[in-house]
Write a protein that holds these residues in place. Sequence first.
Motif, PDB file in Angstrom:
ATOM      1  N   TYR A 241      60.608  20.180   9.867  1.00  0.00           N
ATOM      2  CA  TYR A 241      59.809  21.487   9.226  1.00  0.00           C
ATOM      3  C   TYR A 241      58.285  21.456   9.345  1.00  0.00           C
ATOM      4  O   TYR A 241      57.504  22.450   8.523  1.00  0.00           O
ATOM      5  N   LYS A 242      57.934  20.513  10.062  1.00  0.00           N
ATOM      6  CA  LYS A 242      56.248  20.544  10.149  1.00  0.00           C
ATOM      7  C   LYS A 242      55.631  21.500  10.774  1.00  0.00           C
ATOM      8  O   LYS A 242      54.733  22.239  10.511  1.00  0.00           O
ATOM      9  N   ASN A 243      56.363  22.012  11.862  1.00  0.00           N
ATOM     10  CA  ASN A 243      55.748  23.146  12.588  1.00  0.00           C
ATOM     11  C   ASN A 243      56.988  24.023  13.006  1.00  0.00           C
ATOM     12  O   ASN A 243      57.669  24.016  14.111  1.00  0.00           O
ATOM     13  N   GLN A 244      57.099  25.179  12.273  1.00  0.00           N
ATOM     14  CA  GLN A 244      58.295  26.006  12.382  1.00  0.00           C
ATOM     15  C   GLN A 244      57.639  27.528  12.705  1.00  0.00           C
ATOM     16  O   GLN A 244      58.506  28.372  12.060  1.00  0.00           O
ATOM     17  N   SER A 245      56.665  27.699  12.690  1.00  0.00           N
ATOM     18  CA  SER A 245      56.031  29.036  12.912  1.00  0.00           C
ATOM     19  C   SER A 245      56.629  29.730  14.133  1.00  0.00           C
ATOM     20  O   SER A 245      56.951  29.225  15.047  1.00  0.00           O
ATOM     21  N   LEU A 246      57.090  31.028  13.908  1.00  0.00           N
ATOM     22  CA  LEU A 246      57.909  31.820  14.755  1.00  0.00           C
ATOM     23  C   LEU A 246      56.794  32.570  15.777  1.00  0.00           C
ATOM     24  O   LEU A 246      57.017  33.172  16.740  1.00  0.00           O
ATOM     25  N   VAL A 247      55.414  32.566  15.094  1.00  0.00           N
ATOM     26  CA  VAL A 247      54.308  33.246  16.055  1.00  0.00           C
ATOM     27  C   VAL A 247      53.642  32.427  16.789  1.00  0.00           C
ATOM     28  O   VAL A 247      53.007  31.321  16.177  1.00  0.00           O
ATOM     29  N   PRO A 248      53.333  32.521  18.049  1.00  0.00           N
ATOM     30  CA  PRO A 248      52.787  31.866  19.128  1.00  0.00           C
ATOM     31  C   PRO A 248      51.173  31.624  18.527  1.00  0.00           C
ATOM     32  O   PRO A 248      50.753  32.498  17.910  1.00  0.00           O
ATOM     33  N   ALA A 249      50.700  30.194  18.431  1.00  0.00           N
ATOM     34  CA  ALA A 249      49.155  30.198  18.444  1.00  0.00           C
ATOM     35  C   ALA A 249      48.570  30.930  19.334  1.00  0.00           C
ATOM     36  O   ALA A 249      49.114  31.288  20.464  1.00  0.00           O
ATOM     37  N   GLU A 250      47.126  30.883  19.233  1.00  0.00           N
ATOM     38  CA  GLU A 250      46.363  31.583  20.213  1.00  0.00           C
ATOM     39  C   GLU A 250      46.561  31.068  21.515  1.00  0.00           C
ATOM     40  O   GLU A 250      46.523  31.770  22.484  1.00  0.00           O
ATOM     41  N   LYS A 251      46.376  29.736  21.624  1.00  0.00           N
ATOM     42  CA  LYS A 251      46.419  29.204  23.041  1.00  0.00           C
ATOM     43  C   LYS A 251      47.716  29.013  23.547  1.00  0.00           C
ATOM     44  O   LYS A 251      48.126  28.543  24.633  1.00  0.00           O
ATOM     45  N   ASP A 252      48.868  29.468  22.758  1.00  0.00           N
ATOM     46  CA  ASP A 252      50.131  29.361  23.271  1.00  0.00           C
ATOM     47  C   ASP A 252      50.758  30.583  23.535  1.00  0.00           C
ATOM     48  O   ASP A 252      50.816  31.720  23.045  1.00  0.00           O
ATOM     49  N   LYS A 253      51.072  30.790  24.876  1.00  0.00           N
ATOM     50  CA  LYS A 253      51.847  31.863  25.305  1.00  0.00           C
ATOM     51  C   LYS A 253      53.168  32.317  24.856  1.00  0.00           C
ATOM     52  O   LYS A 253      53.987  31.268  24.749  1.00  0.00           O
ATOM     53  N   LEU A 254      53.921  33.397  24.693  1.00  0.00           N
ATOM     54  CA  LEU A 254      55.132  33.665  24.374  1.00  0.00           C
ATOM     55  C   LEU A 254      56.187  33.029  25.040  1.00  0.00           C
ATOM     56  O   LEU A 254      56.903  32.396  24.209  1.00  0.00           O
ATOM     57  N   PRO A 255      56.177  33.180  26.414  1.00  0.00           N
ATOM     58  CA  PRO A 255      57.611  32.513  26.905  1.00  0.00           C
ATOM     59  C   PRO A 255      57.405  31.074  26.954  1.00  0.00           C
ATOM     60  O   PRO A 255      58.549  30.502  26.749  1.00  0.00           O
ATOM     61  N   GLY A 256      56.233  30.318  26.866  1.00  0.00           N
ATOM     62  CA  GLY A 256      56.512  28.969  26.640  1.00  0.00           C
ATOM     63  C   GLY A 256      56.845  28.659  25.125  1.00  0.00           C
ATOM     64  O   GLY A 256      57.490  27.735  24.975  1.00  0.00           O
ATOM     65  N   HIS A 257      56.044  29.610  24.232  1.00  0.00           N
ATOM     66  CA  HIS A 257      56.647  29.227  22.748  1.00  0.00           C
ATOM     67  C   HIS A 257      58.188  29.521  22.770  1.00  0.00           C
ATOM     68  O   HIS A 257      58.791  28.747  21.792  1.00  0.00           O
ATOM     69  N   VAL A 258      58.849  30.512  23.229  1.00  0.00           N
ATOM     70  CA  VAL A 258      60.163  30.727  23.300  1.00  0.00           C
ATOM     71  C   VAL A 258      61.111  29.586  23.793  1.00  0.00           C
ATOM     72  O   VAL A 258      61.803  28.858  23.179  1.00  0.00           O
ATOM     73  N   PHE A 259      60.297  29.072  25.092  1.00  0.00           N
ATOM     74  CA  PHE A 259      61.221  27.975  25.611  1.00  0.00           C
ATOM     75  C   PHE A 259      61.051  26.783  24.744  1.00  0.00           C
ATOM     76  O   PHE A 259      62.118  26.000  24.856  1.00  0.00           O
ATOM     77  N   ARG A 260      59.951  26.435  24.015  1.00  0.00           N
ATOM     78  CA  ARG A 260      59.930  25.259  23.241  1.00  0.00           C
ATOM     79  C   ARG A 260      61.051  25.387  21.827  1.00  0.00           C
ATOM     80  O   ARG A 260      61.452  24.445  21.648  1.00  0.00           O
ATOM     81  N   LYS A 261      60.849  26.553  21.420  1.00  0.00           N
ATOM     82  CA  LYS A 261      61.851  26.826  20.468  1.00  0.00           C
ATOM     83  C   LYS A 261      63.066  26.222  20.594  1.00  0.00           C
ATOM     84  O   LYS A 261      63.882  26.117  19.674  1.00  0.00           O
ATOM     85  N   ILE A 262      63.785  26.810  22.142  1.00  0.00           N
ATOM     86  CA  ILE A 262      65.043  26.544  22.077  1.00  0.00           C
ATOM     87  C   ILE A 262      65.276  25.096  22.797  1.00  0.00           C
ATOM     88  O   ILE A 262      66.214  24.442  22.281  1.00  0.00           O
ATOM     89  N   PHE A 263      64.270  24.780  23.456  1.00  0.00           N
ATOM     90  CA  PHE A 263      64.645  23.358  24.318  1.00  0.00           C
ATOM     91  C   PHE A 263      63.829  22.048  23.814  1.00  0.00           C
ATOM     92  O   PHE A 263      64.087  20.883  24.195  1.00  0.00           O
ATOM     93  N   VAL A 264      62.789  22.359  22.854  1.00  0.00           N
ATOM     94  CA  VAL A 264      61.720  21.104  22.497  1.00  0.00           C
ATOM     95  C   VAL A 264      61.915  20.802  21.181  1.00  0.00           C
ATOM     96  O   VAL A 264      61.838  19.974  20.898  1.00  0.00           O
ATOM     97  N   ASP A 265      61.284  21.891  20.326  1.00  0.00           N
ATOM     98  CA  ASP A 265      60.982  21.606  19.239  1.00  0.00           C
ATOM     99  C   ASP A 265      62.453  21.669  18.354  1.00  0.00           C
ATOM    100  O   ASP A 265      63.244  22.160  18.598  1.00  0.00           O
ATOM    101  N   PRO A 266      62.226  20.741  17.260  1.00  0.00           N
ATOM    102  CA  PRO A 266      63.435  20.570  16.597  1.00  0.00           C
ATOM    103  C   PRO A 266      63.895  21.946  15.670  1.00  0.00           C
ATOM    104  O   PRO A 266      63.148  22.601  15.219  1.00  0.00           O
ATOM    105  N   TRP A 267      65.237  22.172  15.803  1.00  0.00           N
ATOM    106  CA  TRP A 267      65.642  23.384  14.656  1.00  0.00           C
ATOM    107  C   TRP A 267      65.596  22.980  13.243  1.00  0.00           C
ATOM    108  O   TRP A 267      65.872  21.929  12.840  1.00  0.00           O
ATOM    109  N   THR A 268      65.611  23.841  12.556  1.00  0.00           N
ATOM    110  CA  THR A 268      65.610  23.616  11.041  1.00  0.00           C
ATOM    111  C   THR A 268      67.219  23.527  10.765  1.00  0.00           C
ATOM    112  O   THR A 268      68.192  23.748  11.447  1.00  0.00           O
ATOM    113  N   LEU A 269      67.512  22.766   9.457  1.00  0.00           N
ATOM    114  CA  LEU A 269      68.965  22.509   9.154  1.00  0.00           C
ATOM    115  C   LEU A 269      69.833  23.930   8.925  1.00  0.00           C
ATOM    116  O   LEU A 269      70.972  24.076   9.274  1.00  0.00           O
TER     117      LEU A 269
END
Length: 334
Positions: A241-269
């Motif tokens: 739950y440390k970083n669960q923002s669904l909105v990309p940061a300024e330096k983060d492009k949307l495709p990469g953000h979605v990719f990390r949400k699916i394959f890299v960042d942990p999901w919530t319970l």
Amino acid sequence: MENKISKINWTEFIIGLFILIGAGLLGEAKLAGPMLLFRLIMGISLGYILSRAYTGFAGSVNRAYNGGSTRLMRAMAMMFFVTALLIAGFLMFNKNEAGEAIVEYGLWINPINMGLILGGLLFGFGMAFSSCCASGVMTDLATDFPKALITVIFFGLGVFLGMPLQNTASWIKESWFHSASYENGVFLPDLFAGTALNGYIGALVLTGIFCIIMVAAASYYESHRRRTGRYKDIPSEAFQYKNQSLVPAEKDKLPGHVFRKIFVDPWTLETGALLIAISFGLMFAVTKSGWGASTPYGLWFAKALTLVGFSPEALAGFTHGKAEAFAAPFLPME
């Protein structure tokens, strides 16, 4: 606050992708029938969900006792209710004018008796010692190998040794209570026969009440642990739950953000619980039955015994089961 960009280990990702594709291609080429391939895909999917959401069913009690967190317990309550809601959709109008089932579903309505209570306690104590459940131990094999391997071996041994009782003892096979449609268990819609939507509305409301009571009790327990200074953060939950923002940061492009949400960042319970419920609904729709994770461990242990000289017939005689279950290959191939 700027959302931190997770680093991607491309080597691990590419290796995992090749293993995933290889498993699918091998299953398509070798497994005996499309249903087994479907089960393989769903098994991989469930394993992925459990791993990415740091979820295990027994972990809900472990975390509550060890740290005081009931977040996973509350997520499991949500999962139970969503699953009940999905399954009710399949069963609600599954009868013809004669009252017969249009589609035969295997509902696994089990007896309520001393075997259930004793088995639940034994299972609970064992999983508390190993910090994982029958499903979670498979994901732990990749992250906590020695402990998980010991759990797999002794879990299989325990299930195998319990098979003779499970197959013969009346205090395990016969239920203390039963409802109208089942002689050996309770089907909640039977309790509301003659009411709206064949009793399923009442059954869902009752299930919801059970879940609400569970969530309320869990929340009170966690609050009590916090008030008395006996609460400790669960490391995996803090990480999730440390970083669960669904909105990309300024330096983060949307495709990469979605990719990390699916394959890299942990999901919530909660995400994991919802996806498990949906996966169960899909498996139920296709296989017309539920799924379990305990009995196969006993069968695996028995198959290991056949490698050191025990015959399937001898194992069947001990367990009061069928020899075919112990003679069948681990993976039925064409």
